[in-house]
Design an enzyme around this catalytic site. Structure first.
Site, PDB file in Angstrom:
ATOM      1  N   ASP A 415     -23.046 -12.295  11.269  1.00 33.79           N
ATOM      2  CA  ASP A 415     -22.741 -12.833   9.942  1.00 33.79           C
ATOM      3  C   ASP A 415     -21.883 -11.835   9.152  1.00 33.79           C
ATOM      4  O   ASP A 415     -21.829 -10.648   9.462  1.00 33.79           O
ATOM      5  CB  ASP A 415     -24.050 -13.101   9.206  1.00 33.79           C
ATOM      6  CG  ASP A 415     -23.926 -14.186   8.149  1.00 33.79           C
ATOM      7  OD1 ASP A 415     -22.797 -14.610   7.859  1.00 33.79           O
ATOM      8  OD2 ASP A 415     -24.973 -14.605   7.624  1.00 33.79           O
ATOM      9  N   GLU A 418     -16.498 -10.201   5.729  1.00 35.42           N
ATOM     10  CA  GLU A 418     -15.316 -10.667   5.000  1.00 35.42           C
ATOM     11  C   GLU A 418     -14.956  -9.782   3.800  1.00 35.42           C
ATOM     12  O   GLU A 418     -13.776  -9.502   3.565  1.00 35.42           O
ATOM     13  CB  GLU A 418     -15.523 -12.103   4.493  1.00 35.42           C
ATOM     14  CG  GLU A 418     -15.834 -13.118   5.576  1.00 35.42           C
ATOM     15  CD  GLU A 418     -17.318 -13.341   5.768  1.00 35.42           C
ATOM     16  OE1 GLU A 418     -17.691 -14.141   6.643  1.00 35.42           O
ATOM     17  OE2 GLU A 418     -18.116 -12.709   5.034  1.00 35.42           O
ATOM     18  N   ASP A 481     -21.321 -21.281   4.762  1.00 36.16           N
ATOM     19  CA  ASP A 481     -22.304 -21.765   3.789  1.00 36.16           C
ATOM     20  C   ASP A 481     -21.812 -23.016   3.059  1.00 36.16           C
ATOM     21  O   ASP A 481     -21.055 -22.923   2.087  1.00 36.16           O
ATOM     22  CB  ASP A 481     -22.611 -20.663   2.769  1.00 36.16           C
ATOM     23  CG  ASP A 481     -23.224 -19.440   3.424  1.00 36.16           C
ATOM     24  OD1 ASP A 481     -23.604 -19.527   4.605  1.00 36.16           O
ATOM     25  OD2 ASP A 481     -23.311 -18.399   2.757  1.00 36.16           O
TER      26      ASP A 481
END
Length: 760
Positions: A415, A418, A481
């Site tokens: 995960d 970014e 998400d």
């Protein structure tokens, strides 16, 4: 980035210089370099006090031509650079005919007339695909001293642009400003987790901008007949990739930047997670797994999300002893039930973790220019970044993961990655601006390489959120998400189709949505969509995604579509093998499969799953769905109903069906075992034949379960009222002509040839 003020003026403080003509050339058999002044030069004195652009042209592979434009060549390039595993020796051939130079590679030719105003023409199939003309090659400076290189390539009338990563904005990119810049922005904005500086069009070519930093695109949004791309740099490099079909463009692009690894076949089954901020422990996990089994829903992978570790200490890779006191024993018990295990990780180290002190002491964490460790409190208190440009830091990080593999973890959800700062120093001296996008590539590569080394080729698997160009080599990626409503379901699909047109072969999403809690109707429709995706995971944020939380019918729908996916496993594995060898994705935008059908050009609420299945998810409470059917007679795999295209159709479906249509003249291989994603697929395989025209032929390959290759092959040929089948399979097999209620022809083991009746 927009530089102009309308067509005639520049924006305040900005000055543009464009290649105007060719002043000189240097060419050999394979490459040519053009020297381009930024104003017309008619006498010697005009060569003074003015820039001269160097434009290098070459071919790294057949059907691809590279162009590199440089203003000042003395700037230091600190990296990183995209790896181009498919770039080999010069593949182009230069030919000169008077003032005209041509560089050809395959069927693609770059043509320039040195006696005419500046014009680079990319030609194939007897026509100009695109060109860089009057403002197509140059640079812009601004009042603050920033320097931008830009390219502009022309758009034809009716030309549509796709790709640029997993983008949730409109599927066709014309009219959009797109910045290639990693961001944790959810699925409802112009920001994206997976930013890929590659686009393709419906005119037979794609363009890859070979720059890992920020690339700003104006897609018919500044100069409406141009795709403009710019970088803050002294040099700009791009590759024009010829097809002519969209599939061939992707094949060539992924051959250059890297093909997807083949995920293990067990990953095709259903994944269930603990969800994110929900309360869970071993008892909760056991209740979920037992609940699925009691309700007849086969489960393949169980995923432990963030709170398997202690709060405030992510990521230290230590199980929370209060909720999981015996992790190795628990994982062993789960694996005895036939489950694979996935664990959530990210590349950040919280200050409270013991790993923070260790990483700081050894120099494994990213530092600021003053030598201090870069930290902030967003996500984890005092969070720092692992510096994957440091080989020792990479080994340190993956060494912690190896402990989890030894405990029984099979794969990782990688995960984040970014929000990478640009005010830092990297161990290898990389440019922070270029590293912002590239960091996720190093993260995923490190974890994937560990899995490949420890688990073996064909067993490595990620569930990754962020990526840049080349990241397709480390599957699988999921959509991030999203909210829990129909709009979010549609925007997720739109992003996945865009990613598939950017070179990524495998894609998934959070079934039911991540944020919020879906209604029972949304959950059931998302289950259908999710289990007709390349990979399928139930996941949420503050609420669980076990189907009984959404009603008994949700349980039935989840069971039915899980069993269906298991039966489709040989078909899906064959599509996965194809993605691995060609770069053509498992989930395909309709324009990829039907490039010559104008109606397919803008479709983003339906897709092809492999070569032969059309899926139109339902995005409404009442089950109404509108979708487009290409030419021919298509058969609903679930109901047997047929619809003939080309046409738009509107249908209404209950929660147990949706438009899942088999292509005309197709044969879908269905496994006999619906309880597992991996089984002896050739043993008892059912071949379902759909709308086979007289004279049609089709070859079906039953793939290996553990890697590339095949276990059996069937060849079918219709002649009038007969269907002739030959096979090398030693196993029994079945054949069904038409829908689910059609007659089944069962053939015993050893039947290598059969002549069966084909109904009129």
């Amino acid at each position: 980035m927009k530089f102009t003020d309308g067509y005639w003026l520049m924006r305040p403080g900005r000055t543009a210089r464009y290649a105007t003509e060719v002043a000189d050339i240097h060419a050999d058999d394979h490459r040519m370099t053009l020297y381009a002044p930024v104003k017309h030069v008619s006498r010697r004195g005009q060569t003074l006090n003015s820039p001269l652009l160097t434009v290098e042209c070459w071919s790294p592979a057949e059907g691809i031509i590279g162009v590199r434009t440089t203003h000042h060549a003395g700037s230091v390039r600190w990296g990183p650079e995209f790896a181009l595993p498919g770039a080999g020796a010069d593949a182009g051939k230069v030919r000169r005919d008077g003032a005209v130079l041509e560089l050809s590679s395959g069927e693609l030719t770059l043509r320039v007339d040195t006696e005419q105003p500046w014009l680079l023409e990319f030609i194939a199939d007897g026509r100009v695909l695109t060109s860089a003309g009057e403002r197509g090659t140059g640079f812009v400076t601004d009042a603050e001293g920033r320097h931008y290189m830009l390219g502009q390539l022309s758009l034809d009338v009716g030309e549509l642009v796709y790709g640029l990563g997993e983008r949730f904005t409109p599927f066709v990119k014309n009219g959009q400003t797109v910045d290639i810049w990693q961001a944790d922005g959810g699925t409802s904005s112009e920001q994206a987790y997976k930013n890929i500086p590659f686009h393709l069009t419906n005119r037979g070519y794609g363009v890859f901008v070979n720059h890992p930093g920020k690339v700003s695109y104006e897609v018919g949004s500044e100069s409406v007949g141009q795709v403009q791309f710019s970088v803050e740099d002294q040099s700009l490099e791009y590759f024009v990739v010829h097809g002519p079909t969209p599939k061939q463009i992707l094949e060539r692009y992924t051959a250059l930047t890297g093909r997807p690894a083949l995920p293990p076949a067990w990953a095709l089954g259903l994944w269930l997670t603990t969800s994110f901020t929900t309360d869970y422990d071993e008892a909760t996990v056991g209740r979920f797994i037992d609940g699925m089994a009691e309700r007849g829903i086969p489960l393949s992978v169980f995923h432990f999300d963030c709170f398997w570790m202690r709060a405030y200490q992510w990521c230290d890779f230590v199980w929370d002893p209060e909720t999981f006191p015996d992790p190795a024993g628990m994982l062993n018990r789960l694996k005895q039930q036939g489950l694979r295990i996935s664990a959530w990780i990210n590349p950040y180290i919280a200050q409270k973790s013991a790993m923070f002190e260790e990483g700081m002491r050894e120099g494994y964490l990213v530092r600021r220019p003053d030598g201090s460790v870069w930290q902030w409190d967003l996500w984890q208190p005092g969070m720092a970044l692992v510096d994957f440009t440091n080989p020792a830091a990479r080994d340190w990080y993956t060494g912690k993961l190896k402990t989890l593999l030894d405990q029984g973890v099979d794969c990782f959800k990688t995960d984040f990655g970014e929000r990478i700062p640009t005010d830092v120093l990297w161990h290898d001296g990389s440019d922070p601006e270029r590293m912002h996008n590239y960091y996720t590539h190093l993260f995923n590569q490190a974890v994937f390489d560990l899995l490949r080394a420890e688990r073996g080729e064909g067993e490595a698997l990620l569930f990754a959120r962020s990526a840049t160009a080349g990241g397709q080599q480390y599957p699988v990626h999921w959509g991030g998400d999203c909210e829990s409503h129909f709009n979010a379901m549609a925007e997720s699909l739109r992003g996945g189709l865009s990613l598939g047109l950017s070179g990524f072969g495998f894609w998934s999403h959070d079934i039911g949505g991540f944020e919020g809690t879906p209604t029972p109707a949304t959950f059931k429709r998302w289950v259908q969509f999710g289990l007709l995706s390349s990979h399928s995971r139930l996941h949420g944020s503050k609420s669980y995604r076990v189907p009984w939380d959404y009603g008994e019918e949700a349980v039935d729908v989840t069971r039915e579509f899980t069993l269906l996916k298991h039966r489709l496993a040989p078909y899906l594995q064959r599509a996965a093998q194809h993605a691995h060898t060609t770069g053509v994705p498992v989930m395909r935008a309709m324009v990829l499969e039907f490039p010559d059908d104008p109606a397919a050009a803008t479709l983003d609420r339906q897709y092809m799953l492999g070569d032969d299945l059309l899926v139109a998810p339902v995005f409404t409470d009442d089950g109404t769905v509108e979708y487009y059917v290409p030419e021919g007679t298509w058969t609903n795999v679930l109901t047997g109903a047929q619809v003939t295209g080309p046409r738009w159709t509107r249908e209404q479906h209950g929660f147990h069906t949706l438009p899942l249509l088999a292509r005309p003249d197709s044969v879908i291989a269905l496994a006999a075992d619906d309880q597992h994603p991996v089984s002896a697929w050739a043993d008892g395989v059912e071949l379902r034949v759909h709308a086979f025209a007289d004279g049609a032929e089709h070859t079906v390959v039953i793939p290996n379960t553990d890697g590339p290759g095949e276990t059996a092959r069937f060849h079918l040929r219709r002649r009038g009222g007969h269907l002739h089948v030959t096979t090398d399979s030693p196993h029994p097999w079945r054949l069904r002509i038409g829908g689910p209620n059609a007659t089944v022809h069962t053939q015993p083991a050893g039947t290598s040839e059969a002549d069966l009746p084909y109904p009129a």
